[in-house]
Design an enzyme around this catalytic site. Structure first.
Site, PDB file in Angstrom:
ATOM      1  N   HIS A 216      -9.042   9.253  16.255  1.00 34.39           N
ATOM      2  CA  HIS A 216      -9.883   8.840  15.121  1.00 34.39           C
ATOM      3  C   HIS A 216     -11.284   8.387  15.552  1.00 34.39           C
ATOM      4  O   HIS A 216     -12.273   8.946  15.071  1.00 34.39           O
ATOM      5  CB  HIS A 216      -9.164   7.769  14.289  1.00 34.39           C
ATOM      6  CG  HIS A 216      -7.892   8.259  13.679  1.00 34.39           C
ATOM      7  ND1 HIS A 216      -6.778   7.480  13.535  1.00 34.39           N
ATOM      8  CD2 HIS A 216      -7.540   9.481  13.198  1.00 34.39           C
ATOM      9  CE1 HIS A 216      -5.812   8.183  12.984  1.00 34.39           C
ATOM     10  NE2 HIS A 216      -6.245   9.406  12.774  1.00 34.39           N
TER      11      HIS A 216
ATOM     12  N   CYS B 224       1.463   9.678   3.345  1.00 33.87           N
ATOM     13  CA  CYS B 224       1.878   9.323   1.983  1.00 33.87           C
ATOM     14  C   CYS B 224       0.747   8.630   1.225  1.00 33.87           C
ATOM     15  O   CYS B 224      -0.141   8.019   1.833  1.00 33.87           O
ATOM     16  CB  CYS B 224       3.114   8.439   2.028  1.00 33.87           C
ATOM     17  SG  CYS B 224       2.884   6.935   3.008  1.00 33.87           S
TER      18      CYS B 224
ATOM     19  N   GLY C 189       0.812  -1.213   0.000  1.00 32.49           N
ATOM     20  CA  GLY C 189       0.000   0.000   0.000  1.00 32.49           C
ATOM     21  C   GLY C 189       0.846   1.264   0.000  1.00 32.49           C
ATOM     22  O   GLY C 189       1.999   1.265  -0.472  1.00 32.49           O
ATOM     23  N   ASN C 190       0.284   2.325   0.570  1.00 38.26           N
ATOM     24  CA  ASN C 190       0.941   3.643   0.529  1.00 38.26           C
ATOM     25  C   ASN C 190       2.304   3.617   1.211  1.00 38.26           C
ATOM     26  O   ASN C 190       3.314   4.064   0.655  1.00 38.26           O
ATOM     27  CB  ASN C 190       0.057   4.679   1.237  1.00 38.26           C
ATOM     28  CG  ASN C 190      -1.321   4.774   0.620  1.00 38.26           C
ATOM     29  OD1 ASN C 190      -1.452   5.013  -0.567  1.00 38.26           O
ATOM     30  ND2 ASN C 190      -2.356   4.574   1.432  1.00 38.26           N
ATOM     31  N   GLY C 191       2.323   3.103   2.462  1.00 35.77           N
ATOM     32  CA  GLY C 191       3.580   3.075   3.211  1.00 35.77           C
ATOM     33  C   GLY C 191       4.593   2.157   2.550  1.00 35.77           C
ATOM     34  O   GLY C 191       5.788   2.466   2.486  1.00 35.77           O
TER      35      GLY C 191
ATOM     36  N   GLU D 280      -1.829  -8.475  -6.139  1.00 40.09           N
ATOM     37  CA  GLU D 280      -0.796  -7.465  -5.899  1.00 40.09           C
ATOM     38  C   GLU D 280       0.569  -7.970  -6.352  1.00 40.09           C
ATOM     39  O   GLU D 280       1.354  -7.215  -6.929  1.00 40.09           O
ATOM     40  CB  GLU D 280      -0.753  -7.106  -4.408  1.00 40.09           C
ATOM     41  CG  GLU D 280      -1.994  -6.378  -3.936  1.00 40.09           C
ATOM     42  CD  GLU D 280      -1.846  -5.739  -2.561  1.00 40.09           C
ATOM     43  OE1 GLU D 280      -2.599  -4.798  -2.273  1.00 40.09           O
ATOM     44  OE2 GLU D 280      -0.986  -6.180  -1.773  1.00 40.09           O
TER      45      GLU D 280
ATOM     46  N   ARG E   6     -10.390   2.799   8.264  1.00 40.19           N
ATOM     47  CA  ARG E   6      -9.481   2.412   9.351  1.00 40.19           C
ATOM     48  C   ARG E   6      -9.674   3.215  10.634  1.00 40.19           C
ATOM     49  O   ARG E   6      -9.290   2.766  11.703  1.00 40.19           O
ATOM     50  CB  ARG E   6      -8.021   2.498   8.887  1.00 40.19           C
ATOM     51  CG  ARG E   6      -7.524   3.897   8.558  1.00 40.19           C
ATOM     52  CD  ARG E   6      -6.064   3.828   8.085  1.00 40.19           C
ATOM     53  NE  ARG E   6      -5.606   5.046   7.459  1.00 40.19           N
ATOM     54  CZ  ARG E   6      -5.035   6.053   8.100  1.00 40.19           C
ATOM     55  NH1 ARG E   6      -4.889   6.011   9.410  1.00 40.19           N
ATOM     56  NH2 ARG E   6      -4.635   7.126   7.447  1.00 40.19           N
TER      57      ARG E   6
ATOM     58  N   THR F 237       3.691   5.612  14.950  1.00 38.96           N
ATOM     59  CA  THR F 237       2.948   6.030  13.762  1.00 38.96           C
ATOM     60  C   THR F 237       3.792   5.747  12.524  1.00 38.96           C
ATOM     61  O   THR F 237       4.991   5.470  12.641  1.00 38.96           O
ATOM     62  CB  THR F 237       2.588   7.528  13.841  1.00 38.96           C
ATOM     63  OG1 THR F 237       1.888   7.897  12.652  1.00 38.96           O
ATOM     64  CG2 THR F 237       3.814   8.407  13.966  1.00 38.96           C
TER      65      THR F 237
HETATM   66  P1  NAD Z   1      -2.783   0.857   3.004  1.00 36.16           P
HETATM   67  O1  NAD Z   1      -4.239   0.881   3.244  1.00 36.16           O
HETATM   68  O2  NAD Z   1      -2.269   1.585   1.795  1.00 36.16           O
HETATM   69  O3  NAD Z   1      -2.304  -0.681   2.951  1.00 36.16           O
HETATM   70  C1  NAD Z   1      -2.947  -1.491   2.074  1.00 36.16           C
HETATM   71  C2  NAD Z   1      -2.117  -2.741   1.872  1.00 36.16           C
HETATM   72  O4  NAD Z   1      -2.181  -3.565   3.037  1.00 36.16           O
HETATM   73  C3  NAD Z   1      -2.657  -3.569   0.743  1.00 36.16           C
HETATM   74  O5  NAD Z   1      -2.147  -3.084  -0.476  1.00 36.16           O
HETATM   75  C4  NAD Z   1      -2.164  -4.943   1.119  1.00 36.16           C
HETATM   76  O6  NAD Z   1      -0.838  -5.146   0.663  1.00 36.16           O
HETATM   77  C5  NAD Z   1      -2.155  -4.918   2.631  1.00 36.16           C
HETATM   78  N1  NAD Z   1      -3.358  -5.575   3.170  1.00 36.16           N
HETATM   79  C6  NAD Z   1      -4.537  -5.001   3.457  1.00 36.16           C
HETATM   80  N2  NAD Z   1      -5.410  -5.922   3.928  1.00 36.16           N
HETATM   81  C7  NAD Z   1      -4.748  -7.094   3.935  1.00 36.16           C
HETATM   82  C8  NAD Z   1      -5.089  -8.408   4.318  1.00 36.16           C
HETATM   83  N3  NAD Z   1      -6.305  -8.702   4.805  1.00 36.16           N
HETATM   84  N4  NAD Z   1      -4.181  -9.373   4.184  1.00 36.16           N
HETATM   85  C9  NAD Z   1      -2.941  -9.093   3.734  1.00 36.16           C
HETATM   86  N5  NAD Z   1      -2.550  -7.863   3.338  1.00 36.16           N
HETATM   87  C10 NAD Z   1      -3.444  -6.883   3.449  1.00 36.16           C
HETATM   88  O7  NAD Z   1      -2.059   1.327   4.305  1.00 36.16           O
HETATM   89  P2  NAD Z   1      -1.000   2.504   4.445  1.00 36.16           P
HETATM   90  O8  NAD Z   1      -1.640   3.791   4.035  1.00 36.16           O
HETATM   91  O9  NAD Z   1       0.282   2.072   3.839  1.00 36.16           O
HETATM   92  O10 NAD Z   1      -0.890   2.546   6.023  1.00 36.16           O
HETATM   93  C11 NAD Z   1      -0.193   1.555   6.739  1.00 36.16           C
HETATM   94  C12 NAD Z   1      -0.427   1.830   8.208  1.00 36.16           C
HETATM   95  O11 NAD Z   1      -0.004   3.156   8.499  1.00 36.16           O
HETATM   96  C13 NAD Z   1      -1.880   1.758   8.640  1.00 36.16           C
HETATM   97  O12 NAD Z   1      -1.899   1.319   9.961  1.00 36.16           O
HETATM   98  C14 NAD Z   1      -2.330   3.212   8.621  1.00 36.16           C
HETATM   99  O13 NAD Z   1      -3.394   3.441   9.517  1.00 36.16           O
HETATM  100  C15 NAD Z   1      -1.072   3.905   9.071  1.00 36.16           C
HETATM  101  N6  NAD Z   1      -0.951   5.307   8.625  1.00 36.16           N
HETATM  102  C16 NAD Z   1      -0.940   5.612   7.320  1.00 36.16           C
HETATM  103  C17 NAD Z   1      -0.764   6.921   6.930  1.00 36.16           C
HETATM  104  C18 NAD Z   1      -0.694   7.316   5.487  1.00 36.16           C
HETATM  105  O14 NAD Z   1      -0.535   8.501   5.187  1.00 36.16           O
HETATM  106  N7  NAD Z   1      -0.760   6.386   4.552  1.00 36.16           N
HETATM  107  C19 NAD Z   1      -0.608   7.936   7.892  1.00 36.16           C
HETATM  108  C20 NAD Z   1      -0.636   7.587   9.250  1.00 36.16           C
HETATM  109  C21 NAD Z   1      -0.784   6.253   9.600  1.00 36.16           C
END
Ligand code: NAD
Length: 401
Positions: free
Chosen positions: A203, A141, A9-11, A36, A319, A136
C-alpha cells in the site's frame, strides 16, 4: 460461547452475519463510538440482524447481536474477543476492555498489522488467555446498508495467523476455521507475522509510486489512477526493493537470534502474491505482471477525495498510509535499526508518507520521531533484540506514548 466483536465497520458487519447465524454463540458488539451504538441498537430493535451476501451468491443472516458502548458489559464473560477494525483503533479498544477481561479470554486482531503482541503485552501484561492476530482480514467486504447488510466481494483461500503463547496457534487456527469457514495457516510467532504483513509494502509502496511526483493540482475523474493495475515498471522496481529489504531484516534477525527462532512464512512479495491469489493472477511471470493481471485487483482505483465538481486529490489519510505506515512499515524499520540492516527504500517511503500525514516517525534517520508513541515500532515499547528474538519469548515491556 460469548464472542465480542469490536468495531462496527465492514469486517464487523460481516462477522455479525457469520457468527450470529449460529445459535450456539452469544454475540456482543462493542464500539466506544456512541453514535454507532445508537444506530446499531435502532437497526436491531425490530428483531432483524445483519445479512451478508457472499461472493458465491449465498446469503447468511445473523440473529441480532447485543450492542454496547460499555466495556465492562462487553467484556463480562467474554471467551473470544475479535478486533475487526483499523489497527490505529486497537489500542483504545484494548485499553477500554483491559480492566474487565476474564483472565482466560482469547483476544485476536483481524488483521493484526505489525507488533500487535507488543501492544497487547503492554496493555494486558500477564494475560493468561491467548493473544492472536491474522495477517489479513479473511474477506474483501463492504457494508451495504448500515446495521442491515454486508457484501462479501471475495474470501481469501487461506489466512496466516500467529498466537501467543506460540503453542496455541493450532488451536486458534482450528477454532477460527470452525467459526469462519476459512483455512488458517499458523506462523511460528508474532515476529514472523509482523514481517509477513505484505500490506505494509504494497500500500505505501504503490501510493508512493502513484503520487510522489504529484504537482498538487486536482485532477478529473478520468485521471484517477487504477491502484494495482496502475503499477508501472518504476513502482514494481520499488516494491521489489522494499521486499528485498524486508528479507534482509529477516536474515539480520535470524543471524542475531537465540537458536531455535523461526521466521518461516515471511515470503518475498512476488511469492506471497502467487500464494495468496493463485489462479486469479493471469500472468505470474514477474512482480509487475502479477499486479497488473490479478483479477482480484482489477478495476480498483487509488484512494482520492472529491474537492469540487470533477476535481480530485489523493487521499493521503486513507488507511494505505495512515494505517500501513504507523503500524507496519515503521515497525519493520524499527527492527531494521535494531539489527543494523540498512533499508534506504523503506526509509524513503516513510519520509515521504510522514510528510503527507503530518507526522514524524523518523527523525535524523532514527525511529525516534515525535509521533513514535502512536506506532508499533519496538523502540516505542522499549524492546531490544534479546526480547524480540527469544525463541518463544513474550517480552515484558513498557509503553512510551
Ligand atoms: P472499517 O474502516 O470499516 O472500520 C471502521 C470501524 O472501526 C468504525 O465503524 C468504528 O467502529 C471503528 N473505529 C474506527 N476508528 C475508531 C476509533 N478511533 N476508535 C474506536 N473505533 C474506531 O474497517 P474494515 O473495512 O472493517 O477493516 C478492518 C481492518 O481490515 C482494517 O485494518 C483494514 O485495513 C483491513 N482490511 C479490510 C478489508 C476490507 O475489504 N474491508 C480488506 C483487507 C483488509
Amino acid at each position: 460461547m460469548k464472542i465480542v466483536i469490536c468495531g462496527a465497520g465492514n469486517g464487523a458487519h460481516t462477522l455479525m452475519a457469520l457468527l450470529g447465524e449460529n445459535p450456539a454463540h452469544a454475540v456482543t458488539v462493542y464500539t466506544p463510538l456512541e453514535e454507532e451504538v445508537a444506530a446499531l441498537q435502532e437497526a436491531f430493535a425490530g428483531g432483524c440482524g445483519v445479512q451478508a451476501r457472499l461472493a458465491d451468491g449465498r446469503t447468511l443472516e445473523g440473529r441480532p447481536p447485543s450492542v454496547t458502548g460499555d466495556p465492562a458489559e462487553a467484556a463480562a464473560g467474554a471467551e473470544l474477543v475479535l478486533l475487526a477494525l483499523p489497527a490505529f483503533a486497537h489500542e483504545v479498544i484494548l485499553r477500554d476492555l483491559a480492566p474487565h477481561l476474564p483472565p482466560g479470554a482469547w483476544v485476536g486482531a483481524m488483521p493484526a498489522r505489525g507488533g500487535f503482541d507488543w501492544l497487547a503485552q503492554a496493555i494486558l501484561p500477564g494475560h493468561q488467555g491467548v493473544i492472536f492476530g491474522m495477517q489479513t482480514l479473511p474477506w474483501s467486504c463492504r457494508i451495504r446498508e448500515w446495521g442491515r447488510s454486508a457484501l462479501v466481494l471475495g474470501s481469501k483461500v487461506e489466512v496466516a495467523l500467529a498466537a501467543q503463547p506460540a503453542g496455541a496457534g493450532e488451536a486458534v487456527a482450528a477454532r477460527m476455521t470452525d467459526l469462519l469457514g476459512i483455512r488458517f495457516r499458523t506462523l511460528p510467532n508474532f515476529l514472523a507475522l509482523t514481517l509477513a504483513n505484505a500490506g505494509q509494502l504494497i500500500h505505501p509502496g504503490i501510493m508512493y509510486g502513484l503520487f510522489h511526483d504529484w504537482d498538487g493540482r486536482p485532477f478529473g475523474e478520468d485521471q484517477v489512477p487504477l491502484f494495482y493495475e496502475g503499477v508501472d515498471e518504476a513502482t514494481a522496481a520499488l516494491l521489489q526493493t522494499l521486499s528485498d529489504e524486508m528479507q534482509a531484516v529477516r536474515v539480520g534477525l535470524l543471524a542475531r537470534a537465540a537458536s531455535g527462532l523461526s521466521l518461516d512464512g515471511v515470503l518475498p512479495l512476488h511469492q506471497w502474491l502467487i500464494r495468496s491469489y493463485g489462479d486469479a493472477i493471469g500472468d505470474p511471470g514477474t512482480l509487475l505482471a502479477s499486479f497488473r493481471t490479478n483479477r482480484a485487483y482489477a478495476g480498483l482505483r487509488a484512494p482520492v477525495n472529491l474537492v469540487e465538481e470533477n476535481a480530485y486529490i489523493p487521499w493521503f489519510q486513507y488507511r494505505y498510509l495512515a494505517e500501513d505506515v504507523s503500524t507496519g512499515l515503521v515497525a519493520t524499520r524499527g527492527l531494521a535499526e535494531l539489527v543494523q540492516v540498512p533499508t534506504p527504500a523503506i526509509e524513503r517511503v516513510i519520509l515521504w508518507a510522514q510528510e503527507r500525514l503530518g507526522k514524524e516517525y523518523l527523525h535524523s534517520g532514527k525511529v525516534c520521531g515525535q509521533d513514535i508513541g502512536a506506532t508499533r515500532a519496538p523502540q516505542r515499547f522499549g524492546l531490544d533484540l534479546p526480547d524480540l528474538t527469544a525463541k518463544n519469548g513474550y517480552p515484558e515491556c513498557a509503553t512510551r506514548s
